[in-house]
Design a protein around this motif. Structure first.
Motif, PDB file in Angstrom:
ATOM      1  N   TYR A  98      16.941 -42.176  -6.235  1.00 35.07           N
ATOM      2  CA  TYR A  98      16.050 -42.085  -5.075  1.00 35.07           C
ATOM      3  C   TYR A  98      14.950 -41.051  -5.297  1.00 35.07           C
ATOM      4  CZ  TYR A  98      18.667 -45.218  -2.015  1.00 35.07           C
ATOM      5  OH  TYR A  98      19.231 -46.328  -1.452  1.00 35.07           O
ATOM      6  N   VAL A  99      15.272 -39.943  -5.958  1.00 37.52           N
ATOM      7  CA  VAL A  99      14.263 -38.910  -6.233  1.00 37.52           C
ATOM      8  C   VAL A  99      13.138 -39.481  -7.095  1.00 37.52           C
ATOM      9  CG1 VAL A  99      13.837 -36.759  -7.502  1.00 37.52           C
ATOM     10  CG2 VAL A  99      15.782 -36.923  -5.935  1.00 37.52           C
ATOM     11  N   ILE A 100      13.518 -40.260  -8.121  1.00 34.90           N
ATOM     12  CA  ILE A 100      12.512 -40.869  -9.005  1.00 34.90           C
ATOM     13  C   ILE A 100      11.656 -41.869  -8.243  1.00 34.90           C
ATOM     14  CG2 ILE A 100      12.201 -42.359 -11.020  1.00 34.90           C
ATOM     15  CD1 ILE A 100      14.755 -41.062 -12.182  1.00 34.90           C
ATOM     16  N   VAL A 101      12.312 -42.711  -7.458  1.00 36.15           N
ATOM     17  CA  VAL A 101      11.583 -43.733  -6.697  1.00 36.15           C
ATOM     18  C   VAL A 101      10.663 -43.075  -5.673  1.00 36.15           C
ATOM     19  CG1 VAL A 101      11.797 -45.664  -5.090  1.00 36.15           C
ATOM     20  CG2 VAL A 101      13.344 -45.485  -7.049  1.00 36.15           C
ATOM     21  N   MET A 102      11.162 -42.031  -4.994  1.00 32.71           N
ATOM     22  CA  MET A 102      10.354 -41.361  -3.969  1.00 32.71           C
ATOM     23  C   MET A 102       9.126 -40.694  -4.595  1.00 32.71           C
ATOM     24  SD  MET A 102      11.543 -38.632  -1.034  1.00 32.71           S
ATOM     25  CE  MET A 102      11.766 -37.295  -2.195  1.00 32.71           C
ATOM     26  N   ALA A 103       9.308 -40.071  -5.779  1.00 30.10           N
ATOM     27  CA  ALA A 103       8.176 -39.456  -6.469  1.00 30.10           C
ATOM     28  C   ALA A 103       7.135 -40.499  -6.834  1.00 30.10           C
ATOM     29  CB  ALA A 103       8.669 -38.712  -7.709  1.00 30.10           C
ATOM     30  N   GLY A 121       0.790 -43.170  -3.147  1.00 31.57           N
ATOM     31  CA  GLY A 121       0.210 -43.021  -1.818  1.00 31.57           C
ATOM     32  C   GLY A 121       0.985 -43.700  -0.719  1.00 31.57           C
ATOM     33  N   ASP A 122       2.171 -44.246  -1.004  1.00 34.18           N
ATOM     34  CA  ASP A 122       2.973 -44.922   0.019  1.00 34.18           C
ATOM     35  C   ASP A 122       3.891 -43.891   0.687  1.00 34.18           C
ATOM     36  OD1 ASP A 122       4.371 -46.625   1.622  1.00 34.18           O
ATOM     37  OD2 ASP A 122       4.948 -48.034   0.030  1.00 34.18           O
ATOM     38  N   ASP A 123       3.303 -43.055   1.526  1.00 35.69           N
ATOM     39  CA  ASP A 123       4.068 -41.972   2.145  1.00 35.69           C
ATOM     40  C   ASP A 123       5.106 -42.482   3.143  1.00 35.69           C
ATOM     41  OD1 ASP A 123       2.765 -40.040   0.711  1.00 35.69           O
ATOM     42  OD2 ASP A 123       1.178 -39.770   2.224  1.00 35.69           O
ATOM     43  N   ALA A 124       4.831 -43.593   3.805  1.00 38.82           N
ATOM     44  CA  ALA A 124       5.782 -44.134   4.794  1.00 38.82           C
ATOM     45  C   ALA A 124       7.098 -44.506   4.117  1.00 38.82           C
ATOM     46  CB  ALA A 124       5.172 -45.341   5.499  1.00 38.82           C
ATOM     47  N   ALA A 125       6.992 -45.231   2.991  1.00 41.93           N
ATOM     48  CA  ALA A 125       8.204 -45.623   2.271  1.00 41.93           C
ATOM     49  C   ALA A 125       8.902 -44.397   1.687  1.00 41.93           C
ATOM     50  CB  ALA A 125       7.852 -46.610   1.157  1.00 41.93           C
ATOM     51  N   ALA A 126       8.100 -43.425   1.239  1.00 42.45           N
ATOM     52  CA  ALA A 126       8.678 -42.205   0.678  1.00 42.45           C
ATOM     53  C   ALA A 126       9.424 -41.422   1.746  1.00 42.45           C
ATOM     54  CB  ALA A 126       7.583 -41.347   0.059  1.00 42.45           C
TER      55      ALA A 126
END
Length: 362
Positions: free
Chosen positions: A190-195, A201-206
């Motif tokens: 999840y850390v890798i995907v969130m980064a 620029g997809d802050d909502a998904a992050a």
């Protein structure tokens, strides 16, 4: 089965089941620390017994008895009969020791007392009798042998249960370690995907993944607590109506990650049906909570000899009321056992067995 007493015409009860019921809980005659200590004491006792035999004192008799007008012949006859009586007495004593089983010491002692009385009656003319000091040593041998057998049995049972506890502990540790590893891998993913999402620029998904990461961190924290705190675990209340009857429950605890795995293991080939779960409650001090429940039903144990057996004559409702009083409201509790295998099997049972119902075993 009974054996007639030659001296009094009384009967000695030899039925093991009857004797064990009459005796009740076994009480040690010579409390010692362990089986090895009993073995040492028995060796010392055997030395004392041999010493009395060597000096010719196990059987007492008149020393002025004459035969055919001869004191020498009389003494020889007394000596020969003393040896014969000693053989008979020792044969009975040895047989009592060999046939001794945990709990039937009272029967063995009565048989040996009967042998003493018979010898005294047969040797009345020559004032022949078993030396009370020798008889006391052989009675002590019986008591020590019974104590030794019971201590060996207890130590074997304790060792077996300790091995089972160690296996259960290792399973719990392995499961918690595996869960820690799984959570760490999931967190890294999840850390890798969130980064990557932040970079694109997809802050909502992050932000959504950040919430999931917080949950994972909480799970890791809870898992680490379980690993560090060996008293944390699940208290369970289960029953097996097909094996033990409708009003018998087992109250135990497990540190396993999935407590139902432990309950499934309890319902292995040693019982005919699987256990039904009435309650599972996680506690930060499951050991204390389990102990409190056991003490509350102390006088309703199924097995009063081995208190490590956790079966009690109680209904699930009774345990629920006590558990709720100690920990507050219970989110989930099942009063009636499902017992599918048992109820489905009864229709195929022989007719003669249906009236008796399950037999409780401790």
């Amino acid at each position: 089965m009974t054996a007639a007493r030659a001296s009094r015409g009384e009967a000695i009860e030899l039925s093991d089941q009857r004797v064990l019921q009459d005796v009740g809980i076994y009480r040690y005659h010579h409390p010692l620390e362990d089986a090895a200590a009993y073995k040492d004491r028995l060796r010392d006792l055997e030395t004392q017994i041999d010493s009395i035999v060597r000096v010719g004192q196990p059987v007492l008799a008149a020393d002025r008895f004459t035969f055919d007008g001869s004191l020498a012949k009389g003494r020889k006859m007394v000596g020969d009969l003393s040896k014969l009586m000693l053989r008979a007495y020792n044969a009975e004593a040895d047989n009592c020791v060999r046939s001794l089983r945990s709990g039937n010491i009272s029967t063995a002692k009565k048989r040996l007392e009967a042998a003493v009385a018979a010898i005294e009656k047969l040797g009345t003319i020559m004032e022949m009798r078993v030396n009370p000091a020798f008889h006391a040593l052989r009675l002590a041998e019986l008591e020590l042998t019974a104590d030794f057998q019971m201590k060996v049995q207890e130590e074997r049972e304790l060792a077996r249960e300790e091995r089972e506890q160690l296996r259960e502990q290792r399973r719990a540790e392995q499961e918690l370690a595996a869960e820690r590893e799984r959570l760490e891998k999931e967190k890294s993913h999840y850390v890798i995907v969130m980064a990557s999402l932040r970079a694109s620029g997809d802050d909502a998904a992050a932000d959504e993944l950040a919430g999931r990461l917080a949950q994972i961190d909480e799970a890791i924290e809870a898992n680490d607590y379980r690993i560090a705190n060996i008293r944390a675990g699940y208290v369970y209340v289960i029953s097996n109506v097909g094996a033990f009857g409708p009003n018998v429950v087992k109250i135990g605890m497990t540190r396993r990650l999935e407590p139902r795995d432990r309950i499934r293991e309890l319902g292995d080939a040693s019982v005919p049906f699987r256990f039904d779960v009435h309650a599972l409650f996680f506690s930060e001090d499951a050991i204390t909570l389990e102990g409190e429940l056991h003490r509350a039903f102390e006088d309703r144990r199924v097995n009063f000899v081995n208190e490590r057996r956790e079966f009690f004559f109680a209904t699930p409702d009774e345990v629920r009321d006590l558990l709720a009083a100690k920990v507050g409201g219970l989110l989930e509790f099942t009063d009636a056992p499902e017992a599918l295998e048992y109820f489905q099997s009864r229709s195929r049972w022989p007719a003669a067995t249906l009236g008796s119902g399950p037999v409780v075993v401790g």
